[in-house]
Design an enzyme around this catalytic site. Sequence first.
Site, PDB file in Angstrom:
ATOM      1  N   ARG A 227     -64.964   7.355  54.081  1.00  0.00           N
ATOM      2  CA  ARG A 227     -63.901   8.309  54.383  1.00  0.00           C
ATOM      3  C   ARG A 227     -62.562   7.574  54.395  1.00  0.00           C
ATOM      4  O   ARG A 227     -62.511   6.379  54.736  1.00  0.00           O
ATOM      5  CB  ARG A 227     -64.117   8.950  55.762  1.00  0.00           C
ATOM      6  CG  ARG A 227     -65.232   9.991  55.787  1.00  0.00           C
ATOM      7  CD  ARG A 227     -64.835  11.280  55.066  1.00  0.00           C
ATOM      8  NE  ARG A 227     -65.911  12.250  55.060  1.00  0.00           N
ATOM      9  CZ  ARG A 227     -66.766  12.452  54.047  1.00  0.00           C
ATOM     10  NH1 ARG A 227     -66.684  11.726  52.953  1.00  0.00           N
ATOM     11  NH2 ARG A 227     -67.696  13.386  54.128  1.00  0.00           N
ATOM     12  N   HIS A 275     -62.425  11.596  45.144  1.00  0.00           N
ATOM     13  CA  HIS A 275     -63.562  11.995  45.991  1.00  0.00           C
ATOM     14  C   HIS A 275     -64.688  12.614  45.146  1.00  0.00           C
ATOM     15  O   HIS A 275     -65.111  13.741  45.380  1.00  0.00           O
ATOM     16  CB  HIS A 275     -63.111  12.976  47.100  1.00  0.00           C
ATOM     17  CG  HIS A 275     -64.085  13.037  48.249  1.00  0.00           C
ATOM     18  ND1 HIS A 275     -63.714  13.236  49.549  1.00  0.00           N
ATOM     19  CD2 HIS A 275     -65.450  12.917  48.280  1.00  0.00           C
ATOM     20  CE1 HIS A 275     -64.776  13.243  50.334  1.00  0.00           C
ATOM     21  NE2 HIS A 275     -65.848  13.048  49.578  1.00  0.00           N
TER      22      HIS A 275
HETATM   23  P1  NDP Z   1     -76.213   8.349  57.371  1.00  0.00           P
HETATM   24  O1  NDP Z   1     -75.928   8.985  58.677  1.00  0.00           O
HETATM   25  O2  NDP Z   1     -77.531   8.566  56.702  1.00  0.00           O
HETATM   26  O3  NDP Z   1     -76.055   6.766  57.520  1.00  0.00           O
HETATM   27  C1  NDP Z   1     -75.025   6.161  58.253  1.00  0.00           C
HETATM   28  C2  NDP Z   1     -75.219   4.650  58.248  1.00  0.00           C
HETATM   29  O4  NDP Z   1     -74.110   4.056  58.902  1.00  0.00           O
HETATM   30  C3  NDP Z   1     -76.473   4.217  59.003  1.00  0.00           C
HETATM   31  O5  NDP Z   1     -77.070   3.120  58.365  1.00  0.00           O
HETATM   32  C4  NDP Z   1     -75.920   3.801  60.362  1.00  0.00           C
HETATM   33  O6  NDP Z   1     -76.685   2.841  61.041  1.00  0.00           O
HETATM   34  C5  NDP Z   1     -74.589   3.207  59.950  1.00  0.00           C
HETATM   35  N1  NDP Z   1     -73.623   3.196  61.046  1.00  0.00           N
HETATM   36  C6  NDP Z   1     -73.061   4.261  61.669  1.00  0.00           C
HETATM   37  N2  NDP Z   1     -72.223   3.844  62.639  1.00  0.00           N
HETATM   38  C7  NDP Z   1     -72.278   2.481  62.621  1.00  0.00           C
HETATM   39  C8  NDP Z   1     -71.637   1.454  63.381  1.00  0.00           C
HETATM   40  N3  NDP Z   1     -70.778   1.742  64.354  1.00  0.00           N
HETATM   41  N4  NDP Z   1     -71.941   0.179  63.103  1.00  0.00           N
HETATM   42  C9  NDP Z   1     -72.821  -0.137  62.117  1.00  0.00           C
HETATM   43  N5  NDP Z   1     -73.449   0.784  61.353  1.00  0.00           N
HETATM   44  C10 NDP Z   1     -73.179   2.079  61.613  1.00  0.00           C
HETATM   45  O7  NDP Z   1     -75.029   8.749  56.398  1.00  0.00           O
HETATM   46  P2  NDP Z   1     -75.050   8.896  54.792  1.00  0.00           P
HETATM   47  O8  NDP Z   1     -75.567   7.630  54.216  1.00  0.00           O
HETATM   48  O9  NDP Z   1     -75.678  10.167  54.375  1.00  0.00           O
HETATM   49  O10 NDP Z   1     -73.484   9.055  54.497  1.00  0.00           O
HETATM   50  C11 NDP Z   1     -72.565   8.061  54.921  1.00  0.00           C
HETATM   51  C12 NDP Z   1     -71.159   8.549  54.664  1.00  0.00           C
HETATM   52  O11 NDP Z   1     -70.860   8.495  53.279  1.00  0.00           O
HETATM   53  C13 NDP Z   1     -70.881  10.013  55.038  1.00  0.00           C
HETATM   54  O12 NDP Z   1     -70.671  10.165  56.436  1.00  0.00           O
HETATM   55  C14 NDP Z   1     -69.635  10.270  54.269  1.00  0.00           C
HETATM   56  O13 NDP Z   1     -68.524   9.849  55.026  1.00  0.00           O
HETATM   57  C15 NDP Z   1     -69.766   9.370  53.039  1.00  0.00           C
HETATM   58  N6  NDP Z   1     -70.023  10.137  51.828  1.00  0.00           N
HETATM   59  C16 NDP Z   1     -69.078  10.130  50.845  1.00  0.00           C
HETATM   60  C17 NDP Z   1     -69.266  10.826  49.680  1.00  0.00           C
HETATM   61  C18 NDP Z   1     -68.300  10.733  48.560  1.00  0.00           C
HETATM   62  O14 NDP Z   1     -68.443  11.468  47.571  1.00  0.00           O
HETATM   63  N7  NDP Z   1     -67.332   9.847  48.621  1.00  0.00           N
HETATM   64  C19 NDP Z   1     -70.459  11.657  49.481  1.00  0.00           C
HETATM   65  C20 NDP Z   1     -71.431  11.533  50.535  1.00  0.00           C
HETATM   66  C21 NDP Z   1     -71.195  10.822  51.670  1.00  0.00           C
HETATM   67  P3  NDP Z   1     -78.232   3.158  61.482  1.00  0.00           P
HETATM   68  O15 NDP Z   1     -79.009   3.106  60.200  1.00  0.00           O
HETATM   69  O16 NDP Z   1     -78.596   2.083  62.399  1.00  0.00           O
HETATM   70  O17 NDP Z   1     -78.206   4.532  62.078  1.00  0.00           O
END
Ligand code: NDP
Length: 312
Positions: A227, A275
């Site tokens: 983001r 995006h």
């Molecule tokens: P998920 O919720 O499946 O995964 C999030 C990951 O981030 C997990 O591995 C989580 O750790 C990790 N995480 C979250 N907070 C922290 C932190 N404070 N410290 C370390 N690791 C952290 O999300 P998605 O993979 O589905 O999507 C991720 C993001 O990608 C979306 O929120 C969106 O912002 C972005 N996105 C962008 C798109 C685009 O077209 N540009 C399209 C789709 C998504 P853990 O595994 O331990 O929970």
Amino acid sequence: MALIIKSGDAKAFADWKIHFSEFAPGLDVHFWEDPDVDPASIHYAMVWDPEPGRLAKFPNLKLISSSAAGVDNIMRDPHLPKHLPVVRVTTTDTAQRMGDYVCWAALTAMRRIPEILVAQTTCGWDSSMTGESAPETRVGVMGLGAMGSRAAEMLALLGFQTAGWSGSPKSIPGVESYAGPGVFDAFLARTDILVCLLPLTPDTKAIIRAETIAKLPRGACIVNAGRGGHVVNADLIAALDRGHLKSAVLDVFDPEPLPKDSPFWAHPKVIVTPHIASFGSRRVRARHVANVLAAFERGDPLPGLYDPVRGY
Ligand code: NDP
């Protein structure tokens, strides 16, 4: 049961309606802007960036789905009914598209394509701009969820030295796992191309700032498809201008669309994409949401359920 949709304009809604009629034929599907919809008749909402306060006006709402992978656009509503489950779209199609994008961006950064594109504008032929090879290049993926784990897996298959950083440890073939804030600095120190695929939360907001960038090796590159709020724009530009960073490939911005006066547009070391990193087709997303609603009706576990404790 009735679903109200806010995701695109009236033309997009017509498209959504066709797809929901295929995957959830019994569902009544309504357009968010339709003034004749009785709010009490609505049970489900599928939204992108709803106006704050509007979701609270549906007294019989049972579930909210994002129409894409992020829920930050929903969570920022201060009047959001807190008791409702909120889900996001997680499909193998969207993860694959993200993997495609990240591999392209990492190869682009590694092969010095931003510099080559600038040279092309002056017919500049410099055959020393060869870049590195994947096994010589260390990529670090922040966020190993649905998106990041597929991207990391694909990067490793391309031969990159791949690591990932997440909240909890992960086991992905060919990917070194770093977990938690205690190892963040070590993760940055070994990373030539930093990929952000984190969700936007209070903990991850502005994670790409001067202090973080300084911990990357000189000549590192940034790929942000998480983001716009993950990046402090001025810090990123300053690091590019003084040469600490070699290039950046940016897909997400705050605000979007990226304003015409943003310095990113014309920056010679930046590639801007609008995006588009992972935008699943409406048909695939409608099928996913229809399946989620069916699972909800059956009382089954919901894929992509937002966890208010974790904040994503
Ligand atoms: P998920 O919720 O499946 O995964 C999030 C990951 O981030 C997990 O591995 C989580 O750790 C990790 N995480 C979250 N907070 C922290 C932190 N404070 N410290 C370390 N690791 C952290 O999300 P998605 O993979 O589905 O999507 C991720 C993001 O990608 C979306 O929120 C969106 O912002 C972005 N996105 C962008 C798109 C685009 O077209 N540009 C399209 C789709 C998504 P853990 O595994 O331990 O929970």
